[in-house]
Design a protein around this motif. Structure first.
Motif, PDB file in Angstrom:
ATOM      1  N   UNK A  36       0.860  -1.193   0.000  1.00 31.44           N
ATOM      2  CA  UNK A  36       0.000   0.000   0.000  1.00 31.44           C
ATOM      3  C   UNK A  36       0.889   1.233   0.000  1.00 31.44           C
ATOM      4  N   UNK A  37       0.420   2.276  -0.669  1.00 28.72           N
ATOM      5  CA  UNK A  37       1.266   3.458  -0.867  1.00 28.72           C
ATOM      6  C   UNK A  37       0.455   4.733  -0.677  1.00 28.72           C
ATOM      7  N   UNK A  38       1.134   5.808  -0.384  1.00 28.09           N
ATOM      8  CA  UNK A  38       0.472   7.105  -0.228  1.00 28.09           C
ATOM      9  C   UNK A  38       0.817   8.005  -1.406  1.00 28.09           C
ATOM     10  N   UNK A  39      -0.189   8.802  -1.826  1.00 31.07           N
ATOM     11  CA  UNK A  39       0.027   9.841  -2.818  1.00 31.07           C
ATOM     12  C   UNK A  39      -0.663  11.106  -2.352  1.00 31.07           C
ATOM     13  N   UNK A  40      -0.177  12.214  -2.828  1.00 28.82           N
ATOM     14  CA  UNK A  40      -0.771  13.490  -2.453  1.00 28.82           C
ATOM     15  C   UNK A  40      -0.993  14.327  -3.699  1.00 28.82           C
ATOM     16  N   UNK A  41      -2.162  14.954  -3.775  1.00 25.96           N
ATOM     17  CA  UNK A  41      -2.494  15.842  -4.885  1.00 25.96           C
ATOM     18  C   UNK A  41      -3.222  17.047  -4.316  1.00 25.96           C
ATOM     19  N   UNK A  42      -2.479  18.112  -4.090  1.00 21.85           N
ATOM     20  CA  UNK A  42      -3.076  19.275  -3.452  1.00 21.85           C
ATOM     21  C   UNK A  42      -3.471  18.946  -2.023  1.00 21.85           C
ATOM     22  N   UNK A  43      -4.761  19.160  -1.724  1.00 21.28           N
ATOM     23  CA  UNK A  43      -5.257  18.860  -0.376  1.00 21.28           C
ATOM     24  C   UNK A  43      -5.801  17.444  -0.285  1.00 21.28           C
ATOM     25  N   UNK A  44      -5.605  16.647  -1.316  1.00 18.75           N
ATOM     26  CA  UNK A  44      -6.131  15.288  -1.331  1.00 18.75           C
ATOM     27  C   UNK A  44      -5.019  14.289  -0.996  1.00 18.75           C
ATOM     28  N   UNK A  45      -5.294  13.444  -0.025  1.00 19.56           N
ATOM     29  CA  UNK A  45      -4.365  12.373   0.352  1.00 19.56           C
ATOM     30  C   UNK A  45      -4.962  11.051  -0.100  1.00 19.56           C
ATOM     31  N   UNK A  46      -4.181  10.256  -0.825  1.00 18.07           N
ATOM     32  CA  UNK A  46      -4.675   8.996  -1.373  1.00 18.07           C
ATOM     33  C   UNK A  46      -3.912   7.814  -0.786  1.00 18.07           C
ATOM     34  N   UNK A  47      -4.653   6.745  -0.528  1.00 15.35           N
ATOM     35  CA  UNK A  47      -4.058   5.474  -0.113  1.00 15.35           C
ATOM     36  C   UNK A  47      -4.258   4.503  -1.270  1.00 15.35           C
ATOM     37  N   UNK A  48      -3.147   4.062  -1.860  1.00 10.92           N
ATOM     38  CA  UNK A  48      -3.178   3.244  -3.070  1.00 10.92           C
ATOM     39  C   UNK A  48      -2.923   1.785  -2.715  1.00 10.92           C
ATOM     40  N   UNK A  49      -3.829   0.921  -3.182  1.00 12.04           N
ATOM     41  CA  UNK A  49      -3.686  -0.518  -2.977  1.00 12.04           C
ATOM     42  C   UNK A  49      -3.202  -1.163  -4.266  1.00 12.04           C
ATOM     43  N   UNK A  50      -2.155  -1.980  -4.175  1.00  9.09           N
ATOM     44  CA  UNK A  50      -1.742  -2.749  -5.345  1.00  9.09           C
ATOM     45  C   UNK A  50      -2.837  -3.747  -5.716  1.00  9.09           C
ATOM     46  N   UNK A  51      -2.831  -4.166  -6.992  1.00  3.17           N
ATOM     47  CA  UNK A  51      -3.921  -4.985  -7.523  1.00  3.17           C
ATOM     48  C   UNK A  51      -4.178  -6.242  -6.689  1.00  3.17           C
ATOM     49  N   UNK A  52      -3.117  -6.875  -6.211  1.00  2.00           N
ATOM     50  CA  UNK A  52      -3.290  -8.139  -5.485  1.00  2.00           C
ATOM     51  C   UNK A  52      -4.004  -7.961  -4.145  1.00  2.00           C
ATOM     52  N   UNK A  53      -4.155  -6.734  -3.688  1.00  2.00           N
ATOM     53  CA  UNK A  53      -4.780  -6.493  -2.386  1.00  2.00           C
ATOM     54  C   UNK A  53      -6.126  -5.776  -2.488  1.00  2.00           C
ATOM     55  N   UNK A  54      -6.647  -5.603  -3.668  1.00  2.00           N
ATOM     56  CA  UNK A  54      -7.857  -4.789  -3.806  1.00  2.00           C
ATOM     57  C   UNK A  54      -9.039  -5.372  -3.039  1.00  2.00           C
ATOM     58  N   UNK A  55      -9.055  -6.675  -2.822  1.00  2.00           N
ATOM     59  CA  UNK A  55     -10.166  -7.272  -2.078  1.00  2.00           C
ATOM     60  C   UNK A  55     -10.153  -6.876  -0.599  1.00  2.00           C
ATOM     61  N   UNK A  56      -9.055  -6.301  -0.131  1.00  2.00           N
ATOM     62  CA  UNK A  56      -8.993  -5.838   1.262  1.00  2.00           C
ATOM     63  C   UNK A  56      -9.695  -4.494   1.451  1.00  2.00           C
ATOM     64  N   UNK A  57      -9.999  -3.812   0.352  1.00  5.65           N
ATOM     65  CA  UNK A  57     -10.666  -2.522   0.445  1.00  5.65           C
ATOM     66  C   UNK A  57     -12.121  -2.730   0.837  1.00  5.65           C
ATOM     67  N   UNK A  58     -12.574  -1.950   1.809  1.00  5.82           N
ATOM     68  CA  UNK A  58     -13.959  -2.013   2.272  1.00  5.82           C
ATOM     69  C   UNK A  58     -14.365  -0.651   2.800  1.00  5.82           C
TER      70      UNK A  58
END
Length: 500
Positions: free
Chosen positions: A455-477
């Motif tokens: 999992x990784x973090x990205x930032x775009x202006x005031x937006x903070x994103x948590x990025x899940x690699x494809x193999x872990x997408x089922x963990x998103x809820x």
């Protein structure tokens, strides 16, 4: 099949002091020492040395009896290595050598009679082992002597030994505080070793000074009962020492239960020495250290690379390995929060960073506790933990971070106010942020290794994103998204989950 790691052998120190004789058994030789057993007997070996030149016969008998018990305890506990030291009373008394010979036959080990400079250096090394980057004067007040030595980080200057131990002062002054004051003034006024103390810390080592700190903690209703690292502004300490002397003279401390009977008559002498040290050295703060000669002795025997390790991180790593579900996950959590700090551009000092790392290592130690009580139990365990290299404020920050990880951030589940008051508002807010980050990380990974690195973090202006690699997408809820948005709000951002 992997072989179980061989348990390191324990190590003990027998400390024959001028007032007490003590046995401390540690789990192993390590950068962060863990005490298995600790017992002392107040023998008063140095009670009459200054006036008679001799160790008192009844004190000798009591000490030898204690040493027999200590040796038996070491056999029962199967201690791997025993070190033995003796201090001022034994080196100053004319019958000290005879006593040491008898003591060595009982203990079965060589007893090192510490010289004054050697005792001062070991006291300084003890403080270095238990205080993160100390900067000030170490004062070790025993029954027979006072050692003073300058420390800056890992550097130690030459020290001095003075006959100002509590028992020695009582003996020299014939139990007259007025005479004792003249002696102390004469020894300390203009002392070169104190001139460099102005505006720095004074590290108070020794049992009688710890007794003073215990009284101050109770009288000030301080929320922690942890002696090590307890600090008082120098002016407050001066006022307290003067007030305590008056109470002792008025016999108003006779029934105080937090101080052993044998130590109570010595409190006034310890207060007197502290008072004149503050007057002469003019330190900024008084810091009480439970790490002293014994810990310095073992610290000096460690390999150089181990001596340079961070004592707090070593202690947290040990607790992580013993109590967490996965020691490796905690290491991955350190790297995960490192990335969060970097991407979110959070401001952090070096001290902030080491406290965050310690909190990561301790973030899963309460998993065996009932869910309703994990927050309060870990809060108590960390704030009262038997480890060094951390201030009381640092203890509170780490404990609050882990508390918020377990208890959540709602108004209904707040930590005790007295603990919150140990940290400034900005530090309390950082603990909330870190606790919120832990809640995201542990929910994603279930405290299993190998998940957070994907999992990784990205930032775009005031937006903070948590990025899940494809193999872990089922963990998103939804729950993961809710917790991450809560974390982002605490950082003044909006939060979004991204599937890559």
């Amino acid at each position: 099949m992997r072989r179980p790691r061989k348990r390191a052998s324990s190590v003990a120190v027998i400390d024959i002091g001028s007032n007490s004789v003590r046995l401390v058994v540690y789990e192993a030789m390590a950068r962060s020492l863990t005490t298995l057993f600790n017992e002392k007997t107040l023998c008063g070996l140095g009670r009459e040395v200054q006036t008679t030149g001799l160790l008192a016969p009844d004190a000798v008998a009591k000490a030898l009896t204690s040493l027999r018990r200590f040796r038996a305890l070491c056999r029962v506990m199967k201690v791997g290595r025993v070190h033995a030291i003796a201090t001022a009373a034994c080196r100053d008394a004319t019958n000290g050598a005879d006593f040491i010979a008898r003591a060595e036959r009982i203990c079965g080990v060589k007893i090192e009679i510490l010289s004054g400079p050697r005792e001062a250096k070991l006291s300084a090394l003890g403080v270095i082992s238990g205080i993160h980057r100390p900067d000030g004067i170490v004062g070790d007040l025993g029954g027979g002597s006072l050692e003073l030595i300058d420390v800056r980080g890992n550097r130690v200057r030459s020290g001095v030994t003075l006959p100002l131990g509590s028992l020695a002062l009582q003996d020299l002054s014939h139990k007259s505080l007025k005479r004792a004051e003249r002696i102390v003034r004469g020894e300390l006024t203009g002392l070169a070793q104190l001139k460099s103390g102005r505006g720095r810390a004074f590290y108070a080592v020794g049992g009688t000074w710890r007794a003073l700190a215990r009284i101050h903690i109770i009288q000030s209703e301080y929320p922690l009962r942890v002696m090590h690292g307890y600090s008082i502004p120098a002016q407050d300490a001066l006022d307290f020492a003067q007030r305590l002397r008056r109470l002792v003279v008025a016999n108003m401390l006779a029934n105080i239960e937090v101080v052993a009977d044998a130590r109570r008559p010595l409190l006034a002498y310890a207060a007197l020495v502290l008072e004149y040290i503050i007057r002469v050295a003019r330190p900024k703060t008084i810091v009480f250290s439970t790490f002293g000669v014994r810990e310095g002795l073992l610290y000096a025997k460690l390999p150089q690379p181990e001596r340079h390790e961070d004592g707090l991180i070593c202690a947290a790593q040990t607790l992580n390995e013993l109590l967490s579900r996965s020691a490796r996950h905690a290491q991955e959590l350190i790297e995960w929060t490192d990335r969060l700090v970097r991407v979110a551009k959070l401001r952090e000092t070096e001290e902030d960073r080491r406290l965050r790392h310690a909190a990561c290592l301790l973030s899963d130690i309460g998993w065996r506790v009932h869910p309703d009580h994990r927050g309060e139990e870990t809060l108590s365990l960390i704030t009262n933990g038997n480890f060094g290299s951390i201030s009381h404020q640092g203890r509170a920050f780490v404990a609050l971070s882990v508390f918020f990880r377990y208890a959540g951030l709602s108004e209904e589940n707040q930590p005790p106010l007295i603990v919150q008051e140990l940290v400034p508002p900005a530090m309390l807010e950082r603990a909330r942020v870190l606790g919120a980050a832990f809640r995201v990380a542990h929910l994603i990974s279930a405290a299993r290794p190998g998940v957070l690195p994907a999992t990784h973090f990205r930032s775009n202006g005031r937006k903070l994103m948590l990025v899940f690699e494809h193999r872990l997408v089922d963990l998103v809820a939804d729950r993961v998204g809710s917790r991450f948005r809560q974390l982002a709000r605490l950082l003044g951002r909006s939060g979004t989950i991204v599937r890559r």
